[in-house]
Enzyme design. Structure first.
Site, PDB file in Angstrom:
ATOM      1  N   TYR A 146     142.891  41.276 -92.387  1.00 15.33           N
ATOM      2  CA  TYR A 146     144.158  41.325 -91.950  1.00 15.33           C
ATOM      3  C   TYR A 146     145.302  40.400 -92.111  1.00 15.33           C
ATOM      4  CZ  TYR A 146     146.940  42.757 -87.719  1.00 15.33           C
ATOM      5  OH  TYR A 146     147.712  43.031 -86.796  1.00 15.33           O
ATOM      6  N   GLU A 148     145.304  37.885 -94.341  1.00 15.46           N
ATOM      7  CA  GLU A 148     145.833  37.842 -95.613  1.00 15.46           C
ATOM      8  C   GLU A 148     146.443  38.947 -96.302  1.00 15.46           C
ATOM      9  OE1 GLU A 148     146.021  35.047 -97.273  1.00 15.46           O
ATOM     10  OE2 GLU A 148     144.667  33.786 -96.033  1.00 15.46           O
ATOM     11  N   LYS A 150     148.739  40.747 -94.317  1.00  9.79           N
ATOM     12  CA  LYS A 150     150.061  40.468 -93.654  1.00  9.79           C
ATOM     13  C   LYS A 150     150.840  39.469 -94.269  1.00  9.79           C
ATOM     14  CE  LYS A 150     149.623  43.461 -90.154  1.00  9.79           C
ATOM     15  NZ  LYS A 150     150.738  44.589 -90.059  1.00  9.79           N
ATOM     16  N   ASN A 175     150.066  38.992 -79.409  1.00  5.68           N
ATOM     17  CA  ASN A 175     149.284  40.082 -78.843  1.00  5.68           C
ATOM     18  C   ASN A 175     150.140  41.125 -77.852  1.00  5.68           C
ATOM     19  OD1 ASN A 175     146.566  39.825 -79.525  1.00  5.68           O
ATOM     20  ND2 ASN A 175     146.480  37.740 -78.072  1.00  5.68           N
ATOM     21  N   ARG A 187     140.189  45.083 -77.337  1.00  6.26           N
ATOM     22  CA  ARG A 187     140.945  43.648 -76.961  1.00  6.26           C
ATOM     23  C   ARG A 187     140.873  43.564 -75.613  1.00  6.26           C
ATOM     24  NH1 ARG A 187     146.022  43.877 -81.129  1.00  6.26           N
ATOM     25  NH2 ARG A 187     145.841  45.951 -80.710  1.00  6.26           N
ATOM     26  N   PHE A 192     138.983  45.289 -70.379  1.00 10.17           N
ATOM     27  CA  PHE A 192     138.815  45.100 -68.978  1.00 10.17           C
ATOM     28  C   PHE A 192     139.013  46.513 -68.265  1.00 10.17           C
ATOM     29  CE2 PHE A 192     139.594  40.326 -69.535  1.00 10.17           C
ATOM     30  CZ  PHE A 192     138.283  40.260 -69.882  1.00 10.17           C
ATOM     31  N   GLY A 208     136.073  31.946 -69.744  1.00  8.16           N
ATOM     32  CA  GLY A 208     137.133  32.868 -69.392  1.00  8.16           C
ATOM     33  C   GLY A 208     138.545  31.925 -69.256  1.00  8.16           C
ATOM     34  N   PRO A 275     139.538  31.917 -80.778  1.00  9.97           N
ATOM     35  CA  PRO A 275     140.375  30.901 -80.717  1.00  9.97           C
ATOM     36  C   PRO A 275     140.694  30.571 -79.298  1.00  9.97           C
ATOM     37  CG  PRO A 275     141.455  32.687 -81.678  1.00  9.97           C
ATOM     38  CD  PRO A 275     140.016  32.917 -81.654  1.00  9.97           C
ATOM     39  N   ARG A 278     146.792  30.998 -78.700  1.00 12.15           N
ATOM     40  CA  ARG A 278     147.642  31.438 -79.614  1.00 12.15           C
ATOM     41  C   ARG A 278     149.003  31.734 -78.959  1.00 12.15           C
ATOM     42  NH1 ARG A 278     146.823  35.195 -83.722  1.00 12.15           N
ATOM     43  NH2 ARG A 278     144.897  33.910 -84.439  1.00 12.15           N
TER      44      ARG A 278
END
Lengths: 330, 330
Positions: A146, A148, A150, A175, A187, A192, A208, A275, A278
């Protein structure tokens, strides 16, 4: 001028919202909605009743037609890690080969718009990330198809601009969430909500406290409209688009447990390489798109999304859920 | 077992040296040499007299055949900045689309070898660069077509390995020079030699103290042979291959002026964004390829290259030279 527009990935989550907005334009004569229904759904377009819109089931990398377009919007790619990691070769084909193919369908002087991603920044070493940040992507890693593809498509389109003078617009989306996300998207927000409406147990990985910047789809589509539709613009991209309000994953989970009585949170071990942050640097976006901001608070966005998912769960016989372990938003 | 091998870019500088080495193998039944002669030349293969070798003029991204191969070597891409910057779209096609197409020609269990590049490191913030360094590439910049298409192809092939178990080998080549470089290649060693043999004036940009790590083609082909030919190997790449002896650009120019009487150096302003260093960390290469090293000193390599260029200049009616301003090796 009456324009012909091609939107690849137009039956997808974000794509279908853009179709709605394209149909509000009075200068549009025809919209070809190209989608291979890999992650897009016919349901996302079911509400459309406009003779200008024509759906074509097909892939960006192989679509052929004698028609030429004034504007092409290339959104044909899954955007969620469980989806793109499942068939990475196809992701590269959709993005890079897709762009190579679709650019041939542009009228001379036409415009090519592309939704790139914050994933071009990889696991960023700085936060927030400005467009000038060159990123930290492992080009051999399991998420690289994904990231690379893009990056490579950005390169391809900037070269089309530099060498052939092609009019381009490139955004890097952070996001996005909202109605028409697949319930098995994988995601965090959709997970949730899906869990709240089915098992009642919301799984949070780690403590979290890792933060995410979630942009509600109306805010994001608003930015794209302002950037993609404009004929004369000094800056063609790359332009960060997203919400720069960082929210802890667990805060969203807790908010949803309050909205859906009888649900609870379960904590699981952290996902490797998840991560910790972001977040978009929106300095440039504010300059290029005066008046735009991602102003819808997550509480409103999550409520709207929940209502939509409730409707989907009510009207669907089978509700697919993302398999565990689920990858959180990057 | 008698093997069928496809080498894309086999009429190129490095490709043709690999063809010579493939023909030394006794387990090779047939070699299809695919090249569209964009930067490759028929002259590079003129010395070959072996019925196992078949030349096909064609491009990696569109080549079609019913034949299937035990080993595919994908070298189909220009490697010099003036060349790849001239037609960047085609570079992306050759690398990414080339790999997408060629992998379909592999027999089940076959091996796909790819020559990636040190340019995946962009303008490195550390030196020397180990394979784990994620690089600093501007994916929208004028050099990005090469850098990003190599990165994306690495990603594609690692995914082919991860998802389909495809046997792959990926090297990242640092600067290579030697006989069969195009005289209009545009990189430092060939430029200096070409200039010495024609105008007599060697142009050095800036003070010439910027260093380069030049690998002589015999050393590099030796490494590729050890890595690509081997059936059982624990490490599939990416593997840095190059010479880690850093030489100042001006030292090579001065050496050539000594070899060719009557020549002199002219200093011109520095080229913008000319990187000051690019040097391989060869720790991994020494471990994966025991016994290998880039042992040929630049003095020997430059002399050999000069002799070859003299022969070419003598036998060619028209000797094309790279247009100024010339981009130095990155």
């Amino acid at each position: 001028m009456q324009r012909r527009i091609l939107i690849a990935g137009g039956a997808g989550f974000l794509g279908s919202h853009l179709v709605d907005r394209l149909l509000r334009r009075h200068d549009v004569e025809k919209i070809v909605i190209l989608d291979n229904l890999w992650t897009g759904t016919r349901g996302n377009l079911a509400h459309i009743d406009d003779k200008r819109a024509a759906f074509v089931e097909g892939s960006a990398e192989s679509f052929a037609t004698d028609e030429r377009f004034d504007e092409i919007l290339h959104l044909a790619s899954p955007a969620s890690p469980p989806w793109y990691m499942r068939d990475p070769i196809r992701v590269i084909q959709a993005n890079v080969h897709g762009a190579l193919n679709l650019r041939n369908l542009l009228k001379p002087g036409g415009r090519f718009c592309f939704t790139s991603t914050s994933e071009v920044y990889g696991d960023p070493l700085i936060s927030p990330q400005p467009e000038s940040y060159r990123g930290s992507v492992d080009c051999t890693g399991p998420r690289s198809s994904y990231d690379e593809s893009k990056r490579c498509t950005e390169s391809l389109l900037f070269e089309c601009n530099r060498v052939y003078g092609m009019d381009i617009r490139i955004v890097r989306l952070f996001n996005v969430y909202g109605p028409r996300t697949r319930i098995d998207d994988g995601r965090a927000v959709s997970n949730f909500i899906g869990q709240a409406l089915t098992s009642g147990v919301l799984t949070v990985y780690g403590d979290g406290r890792q933060s995410r910047s979630w942009g509600y789809v109306d805010d994001i589509a608003d930015a794209l409209e302002r950037f993609f539709w404009r004929d004369h613009i000094d800056y063609i991209g790359p332009l960060n688009i997203g919400n720069d309000r960082e929210i802890a994953v667990v805060d969203v989970a807790e908010y949803i447990t309050k909205l859906v009585p009888g649900t609870r949170i379960e904590y699981l071990p952290p996902v490797p390489q998840d991560p910790t942050n972001r977040c978009p640097d929106l300095t440039l976006a504010r300059k290029v798109l005066p008046g735009w901001s991602a102003s819808i608070p997550y509480e409103t966005g999550v409520r709207e999304t929940l209502e939509w998912f409730k409707h989907i769960v009510r009207t669907s016989e089978a509700v697919p859920l993302a398999p565990a372990p689920v990858f959180l938003d990057r």
